[in-house]
Design a protein around this motif. Structure first.
Motif, mmCIF file in Angstrom:
data_model
loop_
_atom_site.group_PDB
_atom_site.id
_atom_site.type_symbol
_atom_site.label_atom_id
_atom_site.label_comp_id
_atom_site.label_asym_id
_atom_site.label_seq_id
_atom_site.Cartn_x
_atom_site.Cartn_y
_atom_site.Cartn_z
ATOM 1 N N PRO A 93 -19.696 18.471 8.933
ATOM 2 C CA PRO A 93 -19.974 17.275 9.871
ATOM 3 C C PRO A 93 -20.904 16.391 8.262
ATOM 4 C CG PRO A 93 -21.663 18.690 10.520
ATOM 5 C CD PRO A 93 -20.746 19.438 9.396
ATOM 6 N N GLY A 94 -20.813 16.929 6.944
ATOM 7 C CA GLY A 94 -20.913 15.974 5.795
ATOM 8 C C GLY A 94 -19.820 15.767 5.315
ATOM 9 N N THR A 95 -19.069 15.905 5.151
ATOM 10 C CA THR A 95 -17.667 15.947 5.086
ATOM 11 C C THR A 95 -16.611 15.329 5.488
ATOM 12 O OG1 THR A 95 -17.782 17.971 4.347
ATOM 13 C CG2 THR A 95 -15.888 17.028 3.263
ATOM 14 N N ARG A 96 -16.578 15.220 6.922
ATOM 15 C CA ARG A 96 -15.717 14.546 7.506
ATOM 16 C C ARG A 96 -15.893 12.966 7.754
ATOM 17 N NH1 ARG A 96 -12.325 14.895 11.854
ATOM 18 N NH2 ARG A 96 -12.563 13.495 13.893
ATOM 19 N N ARG A 138 0.795 -1.583 -0.046
ATOM 20 C CA ARG A 138 -0.057 0.257 -0.020
ATOM 21 C C ARG A 138 0.780 1.027 -0.185
ATOM 22 N NH1 ARG A 138 -1.890 2.614 4.891
ATOM 23 N NH2 ARG A 138 -3.422 3.954 3.445
ATOM 24 N N THR A 139 0.758 2.093 -0.939
ATOM 25 C CA THR A 139 1.217 3.388 -0.787
ATOM 26 C C THR A 139 0.144 4.336 -0.471
ATOM 27 O OG1 THR A 139 2.310 2.859 -2.758
ATOM 28 C CG2 THR A 139 2.256 5.003 -2.146
ATOM 29 N N SER A 140 1.363 5.246 0.880
ATOM 30 C CA SER A 140 0.260 6.226 1.417
ATOM 31 C C SER A 140 0.421 7.052 0.737
ATOM 32 C CB SER A 140 0.997 6.769 2.993
ATOM 33 O OG SER A 140 1.053 5.061 3.825
ATOM 34 N N SER A 141 -0.170 8.694 1.372
ATOM 35 C CA SER A 141 0.072 9.553 0.550
ATOM 36 C C SER A 141 -0.558 11.329 1.777
ATOM 37 C CB SER A 141 -1.351 9.874 -0.904
ATOM 38 O OG SER A 141 -2.399 9.999 -0.705
ATOM 39 N N ILE A 142 -0.168 11.964 1.348
ATOM 40 C CA ILE A 142 -0.621 13.104 2.700
ATOM 41 C C ILE A 142 -1.712 13.630 1.739
ATOM 42 C CG2 ILE A 142 0.019 14.966 3.997
ATOM 43 C CD1 ILE A 142 3.062 13.878 3.181
ATOM 44 N N ASP A 143 -2.935 12.794 1.648
ATOM 45 C CA ASP A 143 -4.592 13.482 0.972
ATOM 46 C C ASP A 143 -5.572 12.564 2.309
ATOM 47 O OD1 ASP A 143 -3.604 14.677 -0.836
ATOM 48 O OD2 ASP A 143 -3.263 12.849 -2.410
ATOM 49 N N PHE A 144 -5.957 13.788 2.623
ATOM 50 C CA PHE A 144 -6.510 13.259 3.554
ATOM 51 C C PHE A 144 -7.939 12.913 3.225
ATOM 52 C CE2 PHE A 144 -3.026 14.021 6.807
ATOM 53 C CZ PHE A 144 -2.893 13.260 6.495
ATOM 54 N N PRO A 145 -9.544 12.305 3.239
ATOM 55 C CA PRO A 145 -10.525 12.382 3.339
ATOM 56 C C PRO A 145 -11.208 13.490 3.864
ATOM 57 C CG PRO A 145 -10.184 10.580 4.872
ATOM 58 C CD PRO A 145 -8.799 11.016 4.487
ATOM 59 N N GLY A 146 -12.450 14.333 3.313
ATOM 60 C CA GLY A 146 -13.244 15.207 3.249
ATOM 61 C C GLY A 146 -12.049 16.682 3.385
ATOM 62 N N PHE A 147 -10.505 16.693 3.364
ATOM 63 C CA PHE A 147 -9.630 17.915 3.257
ATOM 64 C C PHE A 147 -9.809 18.041 1.549
ATOM 65 C CE2 PHE A 147 -6.643 17.470 6.815
ATOM 66 C CZ PHE A 147 -7.690 16.443 7.642
ATOM 67 N N SER A 148 -9.897 19.353 1.997
ATOM 68 C CA SER A 148 -9.404 20.555 0.456
ATOM 69 C C SER A 148 -7.414 20.270 -0.045
ATOM 70 C CB SER A 148 -10.355 21.821 0.490
ATOM 71 O OG SER A 148 -9.078 22.385 1.391
ATOM 72 N N ARG A 149 -8.016 20.539 -1.469
ATOM 73 C CA ARG A 149 -6.395 20.898 -1.240
ATOM 74 C C ARG A 149 -5.663 21.908 -0.769
ATOM 75 N NH1 ARG A 149 -5.070 22.552 -7.256
ATOM 76 N NH2 ARG A 149 -7.095 22.878 -7.434
ATOM 77 N N GLU A 150 -5.820 22.715 -0.119
ATOM 78 C CA GLU A 150 -5.491 23.978 0.542
ATOM 79 C C GLU A 150 -5.318 22.865 2.100
ATOM 80 O OE1 GLU A 150 -8.501 24.690 -1.398
ATOM 81 O OE2 GLU A 150 -7.759 25.303 -2.864
ATOM 82 N N GLN A 151 -6.273 22.508 2.121
ATOM 83 C CA GLN A 151 -5.523 21.985 3.484
ATOM 84 C C GLN A 151 -4.911 20.295 3.523
ATOM 85 O OE1 GLN A 151 -9.787 20.654 4.477
ATOM 86 N NE2 GLN A 151 -10.496 22.509 5.922
ATOM 87 N N ASN A 152 -4.684 19.788 2.356
ATOM 88 C CA ASN A 152 -3.726 18.963 2.559
ATOM 89 C C ASN A 152 -2.386 19.785 2.675
ATOM 90 O OD1 ASN A 152 -5.179 16.135 2.602
ATOM 91 N ND2 ASN A 152 -5.940 16.267 1.063
ATOM 92 N N ILE A 159 -7.848 20.674 12.002
ATOM 93 C CA ILE A 159 -8.257 20.705 10.314
ATOM 94 C C ILE A 159 -9.800 19.683 10.212
ATOM 95 C CG2 ILE A 159 -8.079 20.413 8.072
ATOM 96 C CD1 ILE A 159 -4.595 21.480 8.180
ATOM 97 N N ALA A 160 -9.404 18.819 10.450
ATOM 98 C CA ALA A 160 -10.680 17.500 10.434
ATOM 99 C C ALA A 160 -11.773 17.425 11.428
ATOM 100 C CB ALA A 160 -9.929 16.012 11.300
ATOM 101 N N ALA A 161 -11.456 19.018 12.722
ATOM 102 C CA ALA A 161 -12.605 19.105 13.586
ATOM 103 C C ALA A 161 -13.258 20.009 13.073
ATOM 104 C CB ALA A 161 -11.659 19.014 14.990
ATOM 105 N N GLU A 162 -12.287 20.704 11.697
ATOM 106 C CA GLU A 162 -13.072 22.093 11.393
ATOM 107 C C GLU A 162 -13.766 21.703 10.259
ATOM 108 O OE1 GLU A 162 -9.746 24.715 10.469
ATOM 109 O OE2 GLU A 162 -9.741 25.251 12.726
ATOM 110 N N LEU A 163 -14.576 20.603 9.901
ATOM 111 C CA LEU A 163 -14.902 20.141 8.115
ATOM 112 C C LEU A 163 -16.299 19.703 8.442
ATOM 113 C CD1 LEU A 163 -12.474 17.203 7.554
ATOM 114 C CD2 LEU A 163 -12.360 19.332 6.514
#
Length: 174
Positions: free
Chosen positions: A132-135, A81-95, A126-130
């Motif tokens: 509710p439907g995006t987190r 598995r290859t990881s990345s620094i892209d978190f679910p629900g984060f915008s491109r700016e947040q990542n 950042i995740a706490a500020e998402l």
């Protein structure tokens, strides 16, 4: 009173029937309980795990090299598995903000434990500020726990009924 041969045959088959019903019921119930209780123990979708190349990884969470901060290719369920620094629900700016934070912390060399905690804290912030439907929420094992408890309870209830009937048959001489 004369005993019928069918009575003694039924009494002899009772333990066989009980075992063939109870054992699978109890085993499946316990398996569901274990899976449900273990569901929250792995990393969540916003967890940053710092590891070494070749370490094992889960299907959820972002795995970064503990010294360089680079996304890792690790051994997980079903292969590499290859990881990345892209978190679910984060915008491109947040990542990008997480990547910049990581780069800033790497300027003085290796990532210390404090640096790793700072990165995890920033991701959680950042995740706490998402909205509710995006987190993406961590998977809970509540359903599996209820199914396991129900199956195990039914198995124990059925087992006590079989034990009571067996005891009655023994007392009556069957």
């Amino acid at each position: 009173m004369r005993r019928k041969s069918s009575d003694s045959t039924a009494a002899a088959l009772l333990p066989l029937l009980a075992g063939s019903l109870l054992l699978p019921l109890l085993m499946v119930g316990v398996i569901f309980l274990l899976v449900g209780l273990n569901a929250g123990s792995g990393p969540g979708p916003y967890t940053v795990v710092f590891a070494k190349a070749g370490d094992e990884c889960e299907t959820i969470g972002q795995y970064l090299d503990a010294s360089s901060g680079e996304p890792l290719r690790c051994i997980g369920p079903g292969g590499f598995r290859t990881s990345s620094i892209d978190f679910p629900g984060f915008s491109r700016e947040q990542n990008d903000e997480v990547r910049r934070w990581l780069t800033t912390l790497l300027e003085d060399g290796d990532l210390s434990v404090f640096d790793q905690r700072a990165i995890q804290g920033r991701v959680e912030g950042i995740a706490a500020e998402l909205p509710p439907g995006t987190r993406v929420e961590r998977k809970s094992g509540t359903t599996e726990i209820w199914i396991g408890a129900g199956l195990t309870g039914a198995g124990l209830l059925l087992g006590s009924g079989f034990a009571w009937r067996w005891f009655q048959n023994r007392r009556n001489g069957f």
